[in-house]
Write an enzyme that holds these catalytic residues in place. Sequence first.
Site, PDB file in Angstrom:
ATOM      1  N   GLU A   4      -0.273   4.119   5.528  1.00 32.77           N
ATOM      2  CA  GLU A   4      -1.629   4.702   5.480  1.00 32.77           C
ATOM      3  C   GLU A   4      -2.229   4.722   6.882  1.00 32.77           C
ATOM      4  O   GLU A   4      -2.815   5.727   7.304  1.00 32.77           O
ATOM      5  CB  GLU A   4      -2.528   3.899   4.540  1.00 32.77           C
ATOM      6  CG  GLU A   4      -2.172   4.099   3.074  1.00 32.77           C
ATOM      7  CD  GLU A   4      -2.955   3.208   2.130  1.00 32.77           C
ATOM      8  OE1 GLU A   4      -3.143   3.586   0.978  1.00 32.77           O
ATOM      9  OE2 GLU A   4      -3.362   2.102   2.546  1.00 32.77           O
TER      10      GLU A   4
ATOM     11  N   GLY B 235      -7.877   6.523  -0.152  1.00 28.59           N
ATOM     12  CA  GLY B 235      -8.801   5.613  -0.820  1.00 28.59           C
ATOM     13  C   GLY B 235      -9.100   4.397   0.046  1.00 28.59           C
ATOM     14  O   GLY B 235      -8.633   4.303   1.182  1.00 28.59           O
ATOM     15  N   ALA B 236      -9.869   3.457  -0.497  1.00 25.12           N
ATOM     16  CA  ALA B 236     -10.180   2.218   0.231  1.00 25.12           C
ATOM     17  C   ALA B 236     -10.574   1.147  -0.769  1.00 25.12           C
ATOM     18  O   ALA B 236     -10.990   1.444  -1.887  1.00 25.12           O
ATOM     19  CB  ALA B 236     -11.307   2.455   1.219  1.00 25.12           C
ATOM     20  N   ASP B 237     -10.431  -0.116  -0.339  1.00 20.26           N
ATOM     21  CA  ASP B 237     -10.862  -1.232  -1.190  1.00 20.26           C
ATOM     22  C   ASP B 237     -12.283  -1.653  -0.869  1.00 20.26           C
ATOM     23  O   ASP B 237     -13.002  -2.113  -1.757  1.00 20.26           O
ATOM     24  CB  ASP B 237      -9.886  -2.405  -1.021  1.00 20.26           C
ATOM     25  CG  ASP B 237      -8.495  -1.996  -1.466  1.00 20.26           C
ATOM     26  OD1 ASP B 237      -8.336  -1.635  -2.642  1.00 20.26           O
ATOM     27  OD2 ASP B 237      -7.578  -1.974  -0.629  1.00 20.26           O
TER      28      ASP B 237
ATOM     29  N   GLY C 249      -3.101   5.108  -4.143  1.00 21.40           N
ATOM     30  CA  GLY C 249      -4.044   4.410  -5.016  1.00 21.40           C
ATOM     31  C   GLY C 249      -4.512   5.306  -6.147  1.00 21.40           C
ATOM     32  O   GLY C 249      -4.190   6.497  -6.200  1.00 21.40           O
ATOM     33  N   SER C 250      -5.304   4.723  -7.051  1.00 21.78           N
ATOM     34  CA  SER C 250      -5.701   5.457  -8.262  1.00 21.78           C
ATOM     35  C   SER C 250      -6.658   6.604  -7.945  1.00 21.78           C
ATOM     36  O   SER C 250      -6.630   7.627  -8.632  1.00 21.78           O
ATOM     37  CB  SER C 250      -6.331   4.501  -9.282  1.00 21.78           C
ATOM     38  OG  SER C 250      -7.449   3.855  -8.721  1.00 21.78           O
ATOM     39  N   THR C 251      -7.507   6.463  -6.937  1.00 19.42           N
ATOM     40  CA  THR C 251      -8.415   7.563  -6.575  1.00 19.42           C
ATOM     41  C   THR C 251      -7.609   8.702  -5.951  1.00 19.42           C
ATOM     42  O   THR C 251      -7.819   9.881  -6.273  1.00 19.42           O
ATOM     43  CB  THR C 251      -9.503   7.066  -5.595  1.00 19.42           C
ATOM     44  OG1 THR C 251      -9.980   5.790  -6.032  1.00 19.42           O
ATOM     45  CG2 THR C 251     -10.667   8.048  -5.514  1.00 19.42           C
TER      46      THR C 251
ATOM     47  N   LYS D 211      -8.418  -1.974   3.530  1.00 20.89           N
ATOM     48  CA  LYS D 211      -7.454  -1.252   2.722  1.00 20.89           C
ATOM     49  C   LYS D 211      -6.194  -2.098   2.495  1.00 20.89           C
ATOM     50  O   LYS D 211      -6.021  -3.124   3.125  1.00 20.89           O
ATOM     51  CB  LYS D 211      -7.052   0.068   3.420  1.00 20.89           C
ATOM     52  CG  LYS D 211      -8.086   1.161   3.249  1.00 20.89           C
ATOM     53  CD  LYS D 211      -7.674   2.450   3.956  1.00 20.89           C
ATOM     54  CE  LYS D 211      -6.381   3.065   3.521  1.00 20.89           C
ATOM     55  NZ  LYS D 211      -6.256   3.290   2.070  1.00 20.89           N
TER      56      LYS D 211
ATOM     57  N   GLY E  11      -4.922  -2.733  -0.825  1.00 21.28           N
ATOM     58  CA  GLY E  11      -4.835  -3.319  -2.164  1.00 21.28           C
ATOM     59  C   GLY E  11      -3.558  -2.906  -2.885  1.00 21.28           C
ATOM     60  O   GLY E  11      -2.995  -3.672  -3.664  1.00 21.28           O
TER      61      GLY E  11
END
Length: 236
Positions: free
Chosen positions: A106, A85-87, A30-32, A97, A99
């Site tokens: 994961e 990361g997480a949604d 993810g982006s983070t 999670k 997304g």
Amino acid sequence: MSVKGNDKKLAAEAATDYVKDGMTVGLGSGSTAEWMLKRLGALVKDGLNIKGIPTSVKTESLARKHGIPLTDFSKTATVDLAIDGADEIDGQLNLLKGGGGSLVREKIIDAAAEKLIIIADQSKMVQQLGSFPLPIEVVPFGWEMTKKQIAAYGAEPKLRKEENRVFVSDNGNYILDCSFGKMVNPESLHDTLKSMAGVVETGLFIGMTDQAMIGQNGKVEMIGDTKKDDWWYWRE
Ligand SMILES: O=C(CO)[C@H](O)[C@H](O)COP(=O)(O)O
């Protein structure tokens, strides 16, 4: 960079403080997580000796780009730390999670880790999980039947598409994004969904997180791990 983007970056960089020489590190998606990979790459360049286990094909290629040495479960039995990361994150640090569609790898890596640190900006913190549609990875064979079963349990499953094509996960499966609404008992929902034929995994990560690093307005709040004396602090 947007304020949100900067908060993601700060949270990701704060988590890398926990990466020590000799560790095998689960690398989230993810982006983070991308900020975390960038920072780890810089630390490796400066001499940090680690091995990463990537949670997606995209993370694997980013990790290679940043020069992070990689390993896999055929070569290592332990994951010292995973950073992901997480949604959505609730007050008990349960997660929603998937997304980005990487929930299966994961979950395997995050579950194997001695310690799981979640990185996110404040917008991911929720009272109850479920505003974000729950990603469920399903086997392509008979997915329509699996979808019906999930729908009968009160969701509105939508087959994930990307650029008008069916999205296929790194494991060759489909993703159904399922709107259940606010979840009263995410653990029992996960158990029920997992028992359905055709369901590979759900994006509910219950009781797995040790710490969350949450970026907000240029600072990082750390939540969790009450055994540690540093369990609640702000990092500039
Ligand atoms: O679960 C995930 C991918 O499957 C990601 O960790 C999650 O979607 C968070 O992404 P981002 O950091 O871009 O907000």
